[in-house]
Design a protein around this motif. Structure first.
Motif, PDB file in Angstrom:
ATOM      1  N   ILE A  96      64.882   4.043  55.251  1.00  0.00           N
ATOM      2  CA  ILE A  96      63.902   2.969  55.437  1.00  0.00           C
ATOM      3  C   ILE A  96      63.335   2.965  56.856  1.00  0.00           C
ATOM      4  CG2 ILE A  96      64.817   1.521  53.592  1.00  0.00           C
ATOM      5  CD1 ILE A  96      66.246  -0.142  55.802  1.00  0.00           C
ATOM      6  N   GLY A  97      63.754   3.905  57.679  1.00  0.00           N
ATOM      7  CA  GLY A  97      63.217   4.027  59.020  1.00  0.00           C
ATOM      8  C   GLY A  97      63.652   2.928  59.979  1.00  0.00           C
ATOM      9  N   CYS A  98      64.862   2.424  59.812  1.00  0.00           N
ATOM     10  CA  CYS A  98      65.328   1.317  60.653  1.00  0.00           C
ATOM     11  C   CYS A  98      65.655   1.747  62.077  1.00  0.00           C
ATOM     12  CB  CYS A  98      66.527   0.625  60.018  1.00  0.00           C
ATOM     13  SG  CYS A  98      68.057   1.579  60.075  1.00  0.00           S
ATOM     14  N   GLY A  99      65.944   3.037  62.284  1.00  0.00           N
ATOM     15  CA  GLY A  99      66.228   3.544  63.625  1.00  0.00           C
ATOM     16  C   GLY A  99      67.667   3.406  64.075  1.00  0.00           C
ATOM     17  N   ALA A 100      68.542   2.960  63.200  1.00  0.00           N
ATOM     18  CA  ALA A 100      69.942   2.773  63.591  1.00  0.00           C
ATOM     19  C   ALA A 100      70.624   4.093  63.947  1.00  0.00           C
ATOM     20  CB  ALA A 100      70.717   2.059  62.490  1.00  0.00           C
ATOM     21  N   CYS A 101      70.381   5.143  63.189  1.00  0.00           N
ATOM     22  CA  CYS A 101      71.100   6.395  63.426  1.00  0.00           C
ATOM     23  C   CYS A 101      70.777   7.021  64.781  1.00  0.00           C
ATOM     24  CB  CYS A 101      70.941   7.375  62.268  1.00  0.00           C
ATOM     25  SG  CYS A 101      69.265   7.769  61.791  1.00  0.00           S
ATOM     26  N   PRO A 102      69.503   7.110  65.197  1.00  0.00           N
ATOM     27  CA  PRO A 102      69.284   7.653  66.541  1.00  0.00           C
ATOM     28  C   PRO A 102      69.738   6.703  67.642  1.00  0.00           C
ATOM     29  CG  PRO A 102      67.189   7.105  65.519  1.00  0.00           C
ATOM     30  CD  PRO A 102      68.244   6.955  64.475  1.00  0.00           C
ATOM     31  N   ASP A 103      69.798   5.408  67.352  1.00  0.00           N
ATOM     32  CA  ASP A 103      70.352   4.481  68.338  1.00  0.00           C
ATOM     33  C   ASP A 103      71.840   4.754  68.558  1.00  0.00           C
ATOM     34  OD1 ASP A 103      67.947   3.205  68.724  1.00  0.00           O
ATOM     35  OD2 ASP A 103      68.437   1.467  67.477  1.00  0.00           O
ATOM     36  N   ILE A 104      72.538   5.086  67.480  1.00  0.00           N
ATOM     37  CA  ILE A 104      73.982   5.338  67.556  1.00  0.00           C
ATOM     38  C   ILE A 104      74.271   6.764  68.029  1.00  0.00           C
ATOM     39  CG2 ILE A 104      76.101   5.526  66.179  1.00  0.00           C
ATOM     40  CD1 ILE A 104      74.902   3.261  64.389  1.00  0.00           C
ATOM     41  N   CYS A 105      73.518   7.726  67.522  1.00  0.00           N
ATOM     42  CA  CYS A 105      73.803   9.137  67.820  1.00  0.00           C
ATOM     43  C   CYS A 105      72.504   9.923  68.031  1.00  0.00           C
ATOM     44  CB  CYS A 105      74.621   9.736  66.674  1.00  0.00           C
ATOM     45  SG  CYS A 105      75.193  11.414  66.987  1.00  0.00           S
ATOM     46  N   PRO A 106      71.858   9.724  69.192  1.00  0.00           N
ATOM     47  CA  PRO A 106      70.596  10.432  69.445  1.00  0.00           C
ATOM     48  C   PRO A 106      70.757  11.938  69.628  1.00  0.00           C
ATOM     49  CG  PRO A 106      71.321   9.266  71.403  1.00  0.00           C
ATOM     50  CD  PRO A 106      72.246   8.853  70.278  1.00  0.00           C
ATOM     51  N   GLU A 107      71.989  12.393  69.793  1.00  0.00           N
ATOM     52  CA  GLU A 107      72.233  13.828  69.938  1.00  0.00           C
ATOM     53  C   GLU A 107      72.095  14.576  68.614  1.00  0.00           C
ATOM     54  OE1 GLU A 107      74.397  11.393  72.911  1.00  0.00           O
ATOM     55  OE2 GLU A 107      74.475  11.424  70.730  1.00  0.00           O
ATOM     56  N   VAL A 108      72.086  13.843  67.495  1.00  0.00           N
ATOM     57  CA  VAL A 108      72.005  14.475  66.173  1.00  0.00           C
ATOM     58  C   VAL A 108      70.804  13.965  65.372  1.00  0.00           C
ATOM     59  CG1 VAL A 108      73.204  14.784  63.951  1.00  0.00           C
ATOM     60  CG2 VAL A 108      74.495  14.870  66.099  1.00  0.00           C
ATOM     61  N   PHE A 109      70.436  12.697  65.548  1.00  0.00           N
ATOM     62  CA  PHE A 109      69.383  12.086  64.732  1.00  0.00           C
ATOM     63  C   PHE A 109      68.181  11.701  65.585  1.00  0.00           C
ATOM     64  CE2 PHE A 109      73.466  11.138  62.750  1.00  0.00           C
ATOM     65  CZ  PHE A 109      73.265  11.661  61.485  1.00  0.00           C
ATOM     66  N   LYS A 110      67.006  11.775  64.965  1.00  0.00           N
ATOM     67  CA  LYS A 110      65.777  11.353  65.625  1.00  0.00           C
ATOM     68  C   LYS A 110      64.836  10.762  64.582  1.00  0.00           C
ATOM     69  CE  LYS A 110      63.350  15.765  65.195  1.00  0.00           C
ATOM     70  NZ  LYS A 110      62.635  16.819  65.905  1.00  0.00           N
ATOM     71  N   MET A 111      63.893   9.986  65.078  1.00  0.00           N
ATOM     72  CA  MET A 111      62.847   9.464  64.214  1.00  0.00           C
ATOM     73  C   MET A 111      61.695  10.463  64.254  1.00  0.00           C
ATOM     74  SD  MET A 111      64.316   6.791  63.104  1.00  0.00           S
ATOM     75  CE  MET A 111      63.006   6.073  62.128  1.00  0.00           C
ATOM     76  N   GLU A 112      61.121  10.724  63.087  1.00  0.00           N
ATOM     77  CA  GLU A 112      60.035  11.682  63.002  1.00  0.00           C
ATOM     78  C   GLU A 112      58.696  10.963  62.879  1.00  0.00           C
ATOM     79  OE1 GLU A 112      61.248  14.558  59.946  1.00  0.00           O
ATOM     80  OE2 GLU A 112      61.879  15.792  61.657  1.00  0.00           O
ATOM     81  N   ASP A 113      57.625  11.716  62.913  1.00  0.00           N
ATOM     82  CA  ASP A 113      56.277  11.153  62.871  1.00  0.00           C
ATOM     83  C   ASP A 113      55.999  10.355  61.605  1.00  0.00           C
ATOM     84  OD1 ASP A 113      55.744  12.263  65.343  1.00  0.00           O
ATOM     85  OD2 ASP A 113      54.742  14.032  64.528  1.00  0.00           O
ATOM     86  N   ASP A 114      56.734  10.639  60.528  1.00  0.00           N
ATOM     87  CA  ASP A 114      56.539   9.898  59.283  1.00  0.00           C
ATOM     88  C   ASP A 114      57.251   8.543  59.298  1.00  0.00           C
ATOM     89  OD1 ASP A 114      59.206  10.684  59.019  1.00  0.00           O
ATOM     90  OD2 ASP A 114      58.889  11.850  57.190  1.00  0.00           O
ATOM     91  N   GLY A 115      57.923   8.230  60.424  1.00  0.00           N
ATOM     92  CA  GLY A 115      58.619   6.952  60.543  1.00  0.00           C
ATOM     93  C   GLY A 115      60.013   6.954  59.967  1.00  0.00           C
ATOM     94  N   LEU A 116      60.463   8.106  59.492  1.00  0.00           N
ATOM     95  CA  LEU A 116      61.792   8.227  58.898  1.00  0.00           C
ATOM     96  C   LEU A 116      62.692   9.068  59.799  1.00  0.00           C
ATOM     97  CD1 LEU A 116      60.700   8.864  55.204  1.00  0.00           C
ATOM     98  CD2 LEU A 116      61.319   6.679  56.276  1.00  0.00           C
ATOM     99  N   ALA A 117      63.974   8.893  59.621  1.00  0.00           N
ATOM    100  CA  ALA A 117      64.952   9.614  60.430  1.00  0.00           C
ATOM    101  C   ALA A 117      65.170  11.029  59.911  1.00  0.00           C
ATOM    102  CB  ALA A 117      66.273   8.858  60.442  1.00  0.00           C
ATOM    103  N   ALA A 118      65.684  11.864  60.798  1.00  0.00           N
ATOM    104  CA  ALA A 118      66.045  13.237  60.438  1.00  0.00           C
ATOM    105  C   ALA A 118      67.238  13.655  61.284  1.00  0.00           C
ATOM    106  CB  ALA A 118      64.885  14.183  60.670  1.00  0.00           C
ATOM    107  N   ALA A 119      68.062  14.508  60.696  1.00  0.00           N
ATOM    108  CA  ALA A 119      69.149  15.145  61.442  1.00  0.00           C
ATOM    109  C   ALA A 119      68.574  16.451  61.969  1.00  0.00           C
ATOM    110  CB  ALA A 119      70.338  15.392  60.536  1.00  0.00           C
ATOM    111  N   TYR A 120      68.481  16.575  63.285  1.00  0.00           N
ATOM    112  CA  TYR A 120      67.836  17.750  63.866  1.00  0.00           C
ATOM    113  C   TYR A 120      68.821  18.720  64.510  1.00  0.00           C
ATOM    114  CZ  TYR A 120      68.313  15.693  68.545  1.00  0.00           C
ATOM    115  OH  TYR A 120      68.804  15.173  69.708  1.00  0.00           O
TER     116      TYR A 120
END
Length: 64
Positions: free
Chosen positions: A11-35
């Motif tokens: 849902i693009g809440c941004g919690a995962c990159p807030d908790i672990c920005p070393e693995v997760f990021k928000m992408e241009d589509d507004g959704l998270a990704a494991a990079y």
């Protein structure tokens, strides 16, 4: 360990990159990704914390 974000569930809440920005990021589509896969060992605990903190269970962790 590998992390994956289900884009159909995210849902693009941004919690995962807030908790672990070393693995997760928000992408241009507004959704998270494991990079960063495989997840570096020093970030495994925070990646699991991000998965546990996902309000819609969109993050899947594979420990194989």
């Amino acid at each position: 360990m590998y992390a994956e974000v289900d884009k159909d569930t995210c849902i693009g809440c941004g919690a995962c990159p807030d908790i672990c920005p070393e693995v997760f990021k928000m992408e241009d589509d507004g959704l998270a990704a494991a990079y960063k896969n495989p997840v570096p060992s020093e970030f495994e605990d925070s990646a699991k914390e991000a998965a546990d903190g996902c309000p819609v269970d969109a993050i899947h962790i594979d420990t194989d």
